[in-house]
Scaffold this active site. Structure first.
Site, PDB file in Angstrom:
ATOM      1  N   ASN A 157      72.094  35.812  34.657  1.00 18.95           N
ATOM      2  CA  ASN A 157      72.424  35.042  35.860  1.00 18.95           C
ATOM      3  C   ASN A 157      73.447  33.977  35.477  1.00 18.95           C
ATOM      4  O   ASN A 157      73.103  32.873  35.072  1.00 18.95           O
ATOM      5  CB  ASN A 157      71.166  34.393  36.445  1.00 18.95           C
ATOM      6  CG  ASN A 157      71.415  33.802  37.825  1.00 18.95           C
ATOM      7  OD1 ASN A 157      72.550  33.666  38.260  1.00 18.95           O
ATOM      8  ND2 ASN A 157      70.349  33.447  38.512  1.00 18.95           N
ATOM      9  N   ASN A 162      75.457  31.933  43.675  1.00 21.14           N
ATOM     10  CA  ASN A 162      75.562  33.172  44.464  1.00 21.14           C
ATOM     11  C   ASN A 162      74.236  33.913  44.567  1.00 21.14           C
ATOM     12  O   ASN A 162      74.191  35.044  45.044  1.00 21.14           O
ATOM     13  CB  ASN A 162      76.656  34.088  43.903  1.00 21.14           C
ATOM     14  CG  ASN A 162      76.405  34.507  42.458  1.00 21.14           C
ATOM     15  OD1 ASN A 162      75.273  34.475  41.982  1.00 21.14           O
ATOM     16  ND2 ASN A 162      77.464  34.874  41.758  1.00 21.14           N
ATOM     17  N   ASP A 163      73.132  33.273  44.145  1.00 23.30           N
ATOM     18  CA  ASP A 163      71.827  33.935  44.255  1.00 23.30           C
ATOM     19  C   ASP A 163      71.478  34.232  45.710  1.00 23.30           C
ATOM     20  O   ASP A 163      70.947  35.290  46.040  1.00 23.30           O
ATOM     21  CB  ASP A 163      70.736  33.071  43.635  1.00 23.30           C
ATOM     22  CG  ASP A 163      70.830  33.020  42.113  1.00 23.30           C
ATOM     23  OD1 ASP A 163      71.631  33.787  41.546  1.00 23.30           O
ATOM     24  OD2 ASP A 163      70.117  32.219  41.504  1.00 23.30           O
ATOM     25  N   GLY A 189      68.926  37.868  40.305  1.00 20.65           N
ATOM     26  CA  GLY A 189      70.031  36.914  40.230  1.00 20.65           C
ATOM     27  C   GLY A 189      71.111  37.210  39.219  1.00 20.65           C
ATOM     28  O   GLY A 189      72.087  36.456  39.114  1.00 20.65           O
ATOM     29  N   ASP A 191      74.477  38.655  37.587  1.00 19.24           N
ATOM     30  CA  ASP A 191      75.751  38.787  38.296  1.00 19.24           C
ATOM     31  C   ASP A 191      76.906  39.116  37.352  1.00 19.24           C
ATOM     32  O   ASP A 191      76.729  39.238  36.133  1.00 19.24           O
ATOM     33  CB  ASP A 191      76.056  37.509  39.085  1.00 19.24           C
ATOM     34  CG  ASP A 191      75.906  36.242  38.244  1.00 19.24           C
ATOM     35  OD1 ASP A 191      76.159  36.301  37.022  1.00 19.24           O
ATOM     36  OD2 ASP A 191      75.535  35.199  38.806  1.00 19.24           O
ATOM     37  N   ASP A 368      77.492  59.151  40.527  1.00 21.43           N
ATOM     38  CA  ASP A 368      76.051  59.304  40.702  1.00 21.43           C
ATOM     39  C   ASP A 368      75.715  60.648  41.368  1.00 21.43           C
ATOM     40  O   ASP A 368      76.516  61.193  42.122  1.00 21.43           O
ATOM     41  CB  ASP A 368      75.551  58.146  41.577  1.00 21.43           C
ATOM     42  CG  ASP A 368      74.047  58.098  41.712  1.00 21.43           C
ATOM     43  OD1 ASP A 368      73.364  58.026  40.687  1.00 21.43           O
ATOM     44  OD2 ASP A 368      73.559  58.123  42.860  1.00 21.43           O
ATOM     45  N   GLU A 397      76.746  62.752  36.833  1.00 22.09           N
ATOM     46  CA  GLU A 397      75.325  62.818  36.515  1.00 22.09           C
ATOM     47  C   GLU A 397      74.730  64.130  37.020  1.00 22.09           C
ATOM     48  O   GLU A 397      74.642  64.363  38.217  1.00 22.09           O
ATOM     49  CB  GLU A 397      74.572  61.642  37.160  1.00 22.09           C
ATOM     50  CG  GLU A 397      73.081  61.681  36.875  1.00 22.09           C
ATOM     51  CD  GLU A 397      72.266  60.829  37.838  1.00 22.09           C
ATOM     52  OE1 GLU A 397      71.197  60.343  37.428  1.00 22.09           O
ATOM     53  OE2 GLU A 397      72.689  60.648  39.000  1.00 22.09           O
TER      54      GLU A 397
END
Length: 655
Positions: A157, A162-163, A189, A191, A368, A397
């Site tokens: 974090n 920006n949480d 949190g 980032d 993905d 994947e």
């Protein structure tokens, strides 16, 4: 003197002519963009900008605005022309504008004007940019790379501000409004700023690339931390940071000679993607009628899930029902399945990928759930990217333990159906599992180290084995330390094997300090646990070593030595591979390039054992001095080698 005057006259003439040409050029430019005004009356245009100088001269703009289909667009800018305009058949709020951007188009802003039959006009400013570097200079990852995979919300974090990002009116702009580190499925949190702050740590471990899980906005009601339910494909999630911070991450990595790999999702989006309540076409997502019929009470009860039978992509006996059940079914209720057979959706996804490559100067893409979308589209998608960036890399994947399926998806595979994926790399779930089994199982004719030996023997099938990505673990499977029952020696054996075999290498964050999920094996929230030291006040700090156990420090040191050697080893990157069938509980693998030979020895004997090396005399090491990559000790290669305890021995002829 006359000659001097003559020269001066010529210089003046050249100067005046040059000024006139520049004035003419400025005048033409002004005329080209004479009516330009910097204005934006339109709710949304995507891509938000583009570039000049691509091989493909086509660009399709998605325009979203109330009743925009009642308007006619026009462009008056040199080198840019409208080729076609299409309307959605499910909403009046979309236009799709096909632009041609010729070689003569210059980088600048210009206006797109929209007029309706009532004479009302809307203006949108659009920008074509200069490319920051040539297409050939976008180098992707390859067998020389070791990739550090991160779950960004759980790493560091870096900025608490920006949480819970606030909107203009002071209220939260996103549905999931809080962080709660005691809940493994809530936001914690972590980032982008936190990753930037610890690039040196990742670099010093020996890694050459960073793959964060998706960083795009996931405006979901819960469980948004993982990033795979994207609700805006052109926006960085403000809880992770800003687009500028994402660019900074890429730039800081490049300064260290490292690459940024972007995790992308072509198969699905998040249920609360901005278009889900106003879909442009009746077939924008798969099983759309089912979704729209149950929109008010949407939930698991109404979802038509994928049957996840991915073999239907290759199965010559597969029923149409099974194939469509796999490709059209939704991954989960909160992730709508995108319909890549819709040509506008297909174009949108391709352009989105290229936009991110160019905007952030990516060093690769991880795609993905690769087998779930329409496979012909995925070939077109990868082909479009690789055409623009011939030295780039994409890994898909495919969670399969069958080498036939893994190999099918790699470009150049000799597929009987003629399918070519244009995909440079696939993920080696088969070999990951075989290494775990190989070091865990009791030795017998068909168990133990022979699993590694025979697994690697399958490389004859692959188009390019060294372009396949091996990994020890990821965000969806139990940690490698958990898979190996908390056995540190076995974990080291596995890690060295993965790192030395002819593959691209990827490691999940925290493996270097033996992070695990023993408490609840396989639980995704626990697998993706917080990295110690990433939050202020953490009692343990893996970045500094504070609070780590001796075992954790030893493993961290082992990983650092292993991958820093790998970083500069031509033998591991590009060398020939020779291995010997397991015997008396040992396995020998050699990687050779020029005068460098790397020897991997796995030994499962707890007591001292002496191995006769004459059987391996073809490797030409007799009489040479080799150094232990981990301990630094040296030995002279003779007729025998004494292995004093169970574990891995890693030797090199580079002293």
């Amino acid at each position: 003197m006359k000659n001097i005057l003559k020269i001066l006259s010529i210089c003046v003439l050249i100067f005046v002519t040059s000024c006139k040409e520049q004035a003419k050029s400025d005048s033409e430019s002004s005329t080209t963009n004479a009516s330009f005004v910097d204005k934006n009356d339109i709710e949304r245009i995507e891509p938000p900008n583009w570039w000049v100088g691509f091989k493909s001269d086509s660009l399709q703009l998605l325009v979203k605005h109330p009743n925009i289909s009642d308007y006619e667009p026009s462009v008056s800018y040199s080198g840019v022309s409208i080729q076609n305009v299409s309307k959605g058949n499910n909403s009046n709020n979309y236009l799709f504008i096909d632009l041609k951007i010729s070689e003569t188009a210059s980088a600048d802003k210009f206006n797109i004007k929209f007029k309706n039959d009532n004479g009302e006009e809307l203006i949108a400013t659009y920008e074509l940019k200069e490319r920051l570097k040539s297409a050939e200079d976008y180098f992707g990852f390859d067998s020389s790379d070791a990739i550090y995979l991160i779950t960004p919300d759980r790493f560091v974090n870096g900025k608490t501000v920006n949480d819970t990002p606030l909107g203009k009116e002071g209220g939260s702009i996103l549905q999931e409004q809080t962080i709660n580190r005691s809940d493994n499925y809530a936001r914690h949190g972590g980032d982008i700023a936190g990753v930037i702050e610890h690039i040196d740590y990742i670099h010093d471990l020996g890694f050459t690339a960073v793959w964060p899980q998706p960083l795009l906005t996931n405006d979901m009601r819960q469980g948004s931390y993982h990033g795979y339910a994207v609700t805006d494909l052109y926006e960085i999630d403000p809880r992770f940071g800003t687009l500028e911070e994402y660019r900074t991450l890429s730039a800081k990595l490049r300064e260290k000679g490292m690459k940024l790999i972007m995790d992308q999702v072509a198969n699905h989006c998040g249920l609360y993607h901005w278009w889900m309540k106003d879909l442009p076409f009746t077939d924008w997502v798969n099983l759309q009628e089912n979704y729209e019929d149950n929109l008010e009470n949407w939930g698991n009860d109404f979802t038509i899930n994928s049957n996840h039978r991915r073999t239907t992509n290759q199965d010559i006996y597969a029923s149409k029902a099974d194939h469509e059940g796999m490709s059209k079914g939704w991954f989960v209720a909160t992730m709508p399945d995108l319909n890549q057979k819709n040509p506008f959706m297909a174009k949108y996804i391709i352009q989105n990928s290229i936009w991110w490559v160019e905007t952030v100067q990516l060093g690769g893409i991880r795609q993905d759930t690769y087998p779930y979308p329409d496979k012909d589209f995925m070939s077109d998608w990868a082909g479009a990217i690789m055409t623009e960036y011939p030295n780039f890399s994409i890994v898909g994947e495919e969670w399969s333990y069958n080498p036939l399926l893994i190999g099918y998806w790699q470009e150049g595979a000799n597929n009987k159906d003629g399918y070519d994926s244009n995909l440079r790399s696939t993920m080696d779930f088969a070999m990951q599992n075989l290494v775990v089994e190989g070091v865990k199982e009791e030795e017998s004719w068909d168990k133990g180290l022979v699993k590694i030996y025979e697994g690697l023997a399958n490389d004859f099938y692959y188009a390019r084995p060294k372009d396949i990505m091996i990994f020890e673990g990821n965000h969806d499977m139990s940690r490698i330390f958990t898979q190996l029952d908390g056995d540190v020696t076995n974990t080291k054996m596995a890690m060295a094997t993965y790192a030395v075999m002819p593959r691209i290498m990827q490691m999940y964050y925290g493996t270097e300090i033996l992070m695990n999920d023993f408490e609840k094996p396989g639980d995704h929230g626990l697998i993706r646990t917080d990295f110690p030291g990433g939050w202020e006040g953490d009692a343990v700090n893996a970045f500094t070593g504070k609070g780590l156990t001796d075992e954790q420090k030893d493993m961290q040191s082992f990983i650092k030595k292993l991958f820093n050697y790998r970083k500069d080893s031509k033998a591991i990157h590009d060398g020939n591979t020779t291995h010997f069938a397991p015997f008396v509980g040992t396995y020998f693998m050699y990687r050779t390039f020029g005068d460098e030979t790397v020897v991997l020895i796995l030994n499962k004997n707890k007591d001292i054992i002496t191995i006769d090396l004459n059987y391996q005399q073809e490797m030409g090491l007799k009489g040479k001095t080799l150094k232990n990559i981990i301990t630094g000790e040296t030995l002279k290669w003779g007729e025998v080698i004494e292995l004093k305890s169970k574990g891995v021995t890693l030797l090199t002829t580079k002293l």
